[in-house]
Motif scaffolding. Structure first.
Motif, PDB file in Angstrom:
ATOM      1  N   ASP A  63      31.696  50.246  48.205  1.00  0.00           N
ATOM      2  CA  ASP A  63      32.355  49.019  48.684  1.00  0.00           C
ATOM      3  C   ASP A  63      33.519  48.626  47.775  1.00  0.00           C
ATOM      4  OD1 ASP A  63      30.625  48.832  50.802  1.00  0.00           O
ATOM      5  OD2 ASP A  63      29.347  47.292  49.910  1.00  0.00           O
ATOM      6  N   VAL A  64      33.322  48.717  46.456  1.00  0.00           N
ATOM      7  CA  VAL A  64      34.405  48.311  45.559  1.00  0.00           C
ATOM      8  C   VAL A  64      35.560  49.301  45.636  1.00  0.00           C
ATOM      9  CG1 VAL A  64      33.625  49.484  43.435  1.00  0.00           C
ATOM     10  CG2 VAL A  64      34.885  47.330  43.287  1.00  0.00           C
ATOM     11  N   TRP A  65      35.278  50.568  45.908  1.00  0.00           N
ATOM     12  CA  TRP A  65      36.355  51.535  46.070  1.00  0.00           C
ATOM     13  C   TRP A  65      37.174  51.209  47.321  1.00  0.00           C
ATOM     14  CZ3 TRP A  65      39.918  54.146  44.227  1.00  0.00           C
ATOM     15  CH2 TRP A  65      40.511  55.236  44.859  1.00  0.00           C
ATOM     16  N   GLU A  66      36.515  50.861  48.405  1.00  0.00           N
ATOM     17  CA  GLU A  66      37.241  50.452  49.613  1.00  0.00           C
ATOM     18  C   GLU A  66      38.093  49.217  49.345  1.00  0.00           C
ATOM     19  OE1 GLU A  66      34.544  49.940  52.835  1.00  0.00           O
ATOM     20  OE2 GLU A  66      33.869  52.046  52.843  1.00  0.00           O
ATOM     21  N   LEU A  67      37.542  48.287  48.581  1.00  0.00           N
ATOM     22  CA  LEU A  67      38.285  47.073  48.237  1.00  0.00           C
ATOM     23  C   LEU A  67      39.510  47.410  47.396  1.00  0.00           C
ATOM     24  CD1 LEU A  67      38.463  43.958  48.197  1.00  0.00           C
ATOM     25  CD2 LEU A  67      36.938  43.997  46.204  1.00  0.00           C
ATOM     26  N   LEU A  68      39.360  48.288  46.428  1.00  0.00           N
ATOM     27  CA  LEU A  68      40.484  48.703  45.594  1.00  0.00           C
ATOM     28  C   LEU A  68      41.568  49.395  46.412  1.00  0.00           C
ATOM     29  CD1 LEU A  68      38.410  49.988  42.561  1.00  0.00           C
ATOM     30  CD2 LEU A  68      40.324  48.386  42.342  1.00  0.00           C
ATOM     31  N   GLN A  69      41.155  50.251  47.319  1.00  0.00           N
ATOM     32  CA  GLN A  69      42.138  50.919  48.174  1.00  0.00           C
ATOM     33  C   GLN A  69      42.903  49.912  49.029  1.00  0.00           C
ATOM     34  OE1 GLN A  69      39.204  53.718  49.929  1.00  0.00           O
ATOM     35  NE2 GLN A  69      40.616  55.341  49.317  1.00  0.00           N
ATOM     36  N   GLN A  70      42.181  48.944  49.542  1.00  0.00           N
ATOM     37  CA  GLN A  70      42.811  47.915  50.378  1.00  0.00           C
ATOM     38  C   GLN A  70      43.824  47.106  49.570  1.00  0.00           C
ATOM     39  OE1 GLN A  70      40.030  45.189  52.284  1.00  0.00           O
ATOM     40  NE2 GLN A  70      41.502  43.520  51.990  1.00  0.00           N
ATOM     41  N   LYS A  71      43.431  46.671  48.375  1.00  0.00           N
ATOM     42  CA  LYS A  71      44.324  45.862  47.547  1.00  0.00           C
ATOM     43  C   LYS A  71      45.506  46.694  47.069  1.00  0.00           C
ATOM     44  CE  LYS A  71      41.794  42.248  48.022  1.00  0.00           C
ATOM     45  NZ  LYS A  71      42.223  41.171  48.974  1.00  0.00           N
ATOM     46  N   ALA A  72      45.295  47.976  46.798  1.00  0.00           N
ATOM     47  CA  ALA A  72      46.406  48.846  46.400  1.00  0.00           C
ATOM     48  C   ALA A  72      47.414  48.981  47.519  1.00  0.00           C
ATOM     49  CB  ALA A  72      45.866  50.223  46.000  1.00  0.00           C
ATOM     50  N   ALA A  73      46.935  49.133  48.742  1.00  0.00           N
ATOM     51  CA  ALA A  73      47.843  49.229  49.883  1.00  0.00           C
ATOM     52  C   ALA A  73      48.662  47.954  50.035  1.00  0.00           C
ATOM     53  CB  ALA A  73      47.046  49.504  51.161  1.00  0.00           C
ATOM     54  N   ASP A  74      48.018  46.811  49.835  1.00  0.00           N
ATOM     55  CA  ASP A  74      48.708  45.523  49.943  1.00  0.00           C
ATOM     56  C   ASP A  74      49.802  45.417  48.879  1.00  0.00           C
ATOM     57  OD1 ASP A  74      47.025  44.878  52.004  1.00  0.00           O
ATOM     58  OD2 ASP A  74      45.729  43.577  50.788  1.00  0.00           O
ATOM     59  N   VAL A  75      49.470  45.793  47.651  1.00  0.00           N
ATOM     60  CA  VAL A  75      50.440  45.674  46.549  1.00  0.00           C
ATOM     61  C   VAL A  75      51.607  46.632  46.761  1.00  0.00           C
ATOM     62  CG1 VAL A  75      50.764  46.184  44.093  1.00  0.00           C
ATOM     63  CG2 VAL A  75      48.800  44.826  44.832  1.00  0.00           C
ATOM     64  N   LEU A  76      51.322  47.872  47.156  1.00  0.00           N
ATOM     65  CA  LEU A  76      52.401  48.846  47.372  1.00  0.00           C
ATOM     66  C   LEU A  76      53.284  48.443  48.559  1.00  0.00           C
ATOM     67  CD1 LEU A  76      50.478  52.186  46.719  1.00  0.00           C
ATOM     68  CD2 LEU A  76      52.163  51.070  45.249  1.00  0.00           C
ATOM     69  N   GLN A  77      52.693  47.829  49.545  1.00  0.00           N
ATOM     70  CA  GLN A  77      53.490  47.388  50.698  1.00  0.00           C
ATOM     71  C   GLN A  77      54.452  46.272  50.292  1.00  0.00           C
ATOM     72  OE1 GLN A  77      51.190  45.935  54.006  1.00  0.00           O
ATOM     73  NE2 GLN A  77      52.879  46.199  55.456  1.00  0.00           N
ATOM     74  N   GLN A  78      53.988  45.405  49.383  1.00  0.00           N
ATOM     75  CA  GLN A  78      54.849  44.336  48.906  1.00  0.00           C
ATOM     76  C   GLN A  78      56.020  44.905  48.105  1.00  0.00           C
ATOM     77  OE1 GLN A  78      52.332  41.714  46.667  1.00  0.00           O
ATOM     78  NE2 GLN A  78      51.015  41.238  48.414  1.00  0.00           N
ATOM     79  N   LEU A 119      44.111  44.465  40.116  1.00  0.00           N
ATOM     80  CA  LEU A 119      42.931  43.924  39.440  1.00  0.00           C
ATOM     81  C   LEU A 119      42.758  42.444  39.749  1.00  0.00           C
ATOM     82  CD1 LEU A 119      40.596  44.376  37.462  1.00  0.00           C
ATOM     83  CD2 LEU A 119      42.178  43.862  35.595  1.00  0.00           C
ATOM     84  N   GLU A 120      43.832  41.696  39.711  1.00  0.00           N
ATOM     85  CA  GLU A 120      43.743  40.259  39.994  1.00  0.00           C
ATOM     86  C   GLU A 120      43.294  40.024  41.435  1.00  0.00           C
ATOM     87  OE1 GLU A 120      46.500  36.201  39.836  1.00  0.00           O
ATOM     88  OE2 GLU A 120      47.420  38.164  39.521  1.00  0.00           O
ATOM     89  N   ALA A 121      43.821  40.810  42.356  1.00  0.00           N
ATOM     90  CA  ALA A 121      43.453  40.637  43.763  1.00  0.00           C
ATOM     91  C   ALA A 121      41.976  40.940  43.992  1.00  0.00           C
ATOM     92  CB  ALA A 121      44.321  41.540  44.633  1.00  0.00           C
ATOM     93  N   VAL A 122      41.469  41.972  43.343  1.00  0.00           N
ATOM     94  CA  VAL A 122      40.055  42.322  43.472  1.00  0.00           C
ATOM     95  C   VAL A 122      39.184  41.206  42.901  1.00  0.00           C
ATOM     96  CG1 VAL A 122      38.246  43.871  42.631  1.00  0.00           C
ATOM     97  CG2 VAL A 122      40.376  44.818  43.527  1.00  0.00           C
ATOM     98  N   ASN A 123      39.516  40.726  41.711  1.00  0.00           N
ATOM     99  CA  ASN A 123      38.677  39.728  41.051  1.00  0.00           C
ATOM    100  C   ASN A 123      38.725  38.367  41.741  1.00  0.00           C
ATOM    101  OD1 ASN A 123      37.891  41.640  39.199  1.00  0.00           O
ATOM    102  ND2 ASN A 123      39.252  40.945  37.572  1.00  0.00           N
TER     103      ASN A 123
END
Length: 497
Positions: free
Chosen positions: A482-497, A444-448
């Motif tokens: 667009d926001v769904w794509e953004l959420l998927q992208q940020k989720a991938a980043d967080v899970l990778q970390q 959520l923070e990454a998206v906002n």
């Protein structure tokens, strides 16, 4: 318009100034809405106090041209705003705006009448009566809430005002029988999903805080308030000598969009003589579509109903409709009649015409705005069909988003969607995953902070969830994708970390 000459007295309602300044502001707003999608939805790099360093702290000695004022708005104000009318605003609930809503607001502000009583502005008062009946009929409300059926409605600024007014009416109705000393025995009931404004309202009207019952909900009831829980609590209170006073049923809760079973709750309320209020601030707008009126089933047994056209029905802030089945319950508790407000013509009209309403007796303050003309313009410009299309467009987008979330094994839908609010979260990666809440916070923070969208959260059953509320006047399915794509992208980043 240039600055005022040295020593000149402003001609505040000069027709040329009205035309020139209004034209400049309208051009400014047209440009703003043309480009609103280009602004970061929420500023992410600003600190409190920024604006104090940018604008003068004192009024200028001499007036300045409107062009200079708007330049400062463009340069200093816009970068610090959260852009609620951005098509990528998915936070809280929508705060709709529209061209018709703006035009109605201009008429309301421009005419600037103060219709606190019929004599203070007859047409404004009568238009309000017509508009609230029209709005109630559009929602499919029972006739008992309309002036034409013996009830009536009023336009407030917010649900908070409507809540306090109905609590006052319920309190005074009870105390007229029990005596004022019994106020310490009055009890108010709501669920753990009910908006906090009801607790605030209860405190304001003098209900002791320990007498506010927050009843638990669960996934089993879809987070709606179980009538059995209210019945048990009210029976316990009555057995102890307490007085069940007021029950709130919510249609479209703030956190999850849950719907309380209005008809079942009405049965409990009647059993104990409680005032039943139906709060449909957000989701009530959907009832203009026949397929959503089922959620108001049982409203004919309530004492009052409220909803906010400024949330999801293209009516600019502020506009809250409150309907009551017994107007006298409201006016008996709120009316005042000082000598300086008496008017011979108005008094004569009140004796001969049911349309001669003094709306000062339907609200907390004396003064009030001419909100009716704003809602009237919206209804006239878009019509029932246009407003239904507006609601259905957002519901269709929410259906798409809910299916997209359910199809992604990394995410889960927390509660079944009923309107245009989707509540979801990242799944735990294994049983007892304690990091899942923190990961959802990070997403959520990454998206906002990206500025590309703005969402908010809720906590239910100890779980941190993400809310996506679709309802912006400019929001289309492409923005939801667009926001769904953004959420998927940020989720991938967080899970990778």
């Amino acid at each position: 318009m240039g600055s005022l000459p040295f020593g000149a007295t402003p001609q505040a309602l000069d027709p040329e100034a009205i035309a020139g300044d209004s034209r400049a502001v309208l051009d400014f707003l047209a440009d703003y809405y043309r480009d609103v999608d280009k602004y970061p939805v929420q500023p992410s790099d600003l600190k409190p106090g920024r604006l104090r360093d940018l604008i003068p702290s004192a009024a200028p000695e001499w007036g300045e041209p409107m062009e200079e004022v708007l330049d400062d708005v463009r340069q200093d104000i816009l970068p610090g705003l959260t852009h609620w009318q951005s098509p990528r605003f998915f936070a809280y609930f929508p705060a709709n705006a529209s061209a018709a809503g703006l035009a109605g607001e201009m008429l309301s502000s421009g005419l600037n009448v103060v219709p606190f009583a019929w004599a203070a502005s007859p047409a404004a008062t009568e238009l309000e009566g017509v508009v609230v009946d029209c709005m109630g009929a559009l929602l499919g409300l029972p006739p008992r809430f309309l002036f034409s059926g013996g009830g009536g409605g009023v336009l407030h600024g917010s649900t908070c005002e409507a809540v306090v007014c109905t609590l006052v009416a319920a309190r005074d109705r009870a105390l007229s029988v029990l005596g004022h000393a019994a106020i310490t025995r009055l009890v108010v009931y709501a669920s753990d999903q009910t908006h906090a404004t009801f607790q605030k309202g209860a405190r304001i009207v003098g209900i002791p805080p320990p007498n506010f019952r927050v009843l638990p909900t669960s996934a089993a009831s879809g987070y709606g308030l179980p009538a059995a829980a209210v019945r048990a609590a009210a029976d316990r209170d009555a057995a102890r000598g307490m007085v069940p006073l007021y029950l709130c049923a919510t249609v479209g809760t703030t956190g999850l969009g849950a719907v309380d079973p209005v008809r079942e709750l009405a049965g409990v309320a009647r059993r104990h003589g409680m005032w039943l209020h139906v709060d449909a601030a957000y989701a009530g707008s959907a009832a203009i579509c026949p397929e959503f009126r089922c959620h108001l089933d049982g409203a004919e047994l309530a004492d009052s109903v409220s909803m906010n056209p400024h949330k999801w029905l293209l009516t600019n802030m502020d506009c809250c409709c409150l309907w009551v089945a017994s107007p006298s319950s409201l006016t008996d508790a709120l009316s005042t009649d000082p000598e300086y407000l008496k008017n011979v013509a108005g008094a004569a009209a009140n004796k001969t015409s049911a349309a001669a309403i003094d709306y000062k007796d339907w609200q907390l303050p004396l003064s009030r705005r001419f909100r009716a003309i704003k809602l009237w313009v919206v209804l006239r410009r878009y019509g029932a069909a246009g407003l239904r299309a507006h609601i259905r467009r957002h519901v269709t987008s929410a259906e798409w988003f809910e299916k997209a979330v359910a199809a992604d094994e990394r995410f889960e839908v927390v509660v079944q969607r009923k309107f245009s609010l989707v509540c979801f979260r990242l799944r735990p990666r294994f049983q007892g995953d304690g990091a899942v809440d923190e990961n959802n916070r990070k997403i959520l923070e990454a998206v906002n902070t990206s500025g590309r969208a703005f969402l908010t959260h809720f906590v239910v059953d100890g779980r941190f969830i993400i809310r996506l509320a679709i309802g912006g006047a400019k929001t289309e399915l492409c923005h939801v994708r667009d926001v769904w794509e953004l959420l998927q992208q940020k989720a991938a980043d967080v899970l990778q970390q």
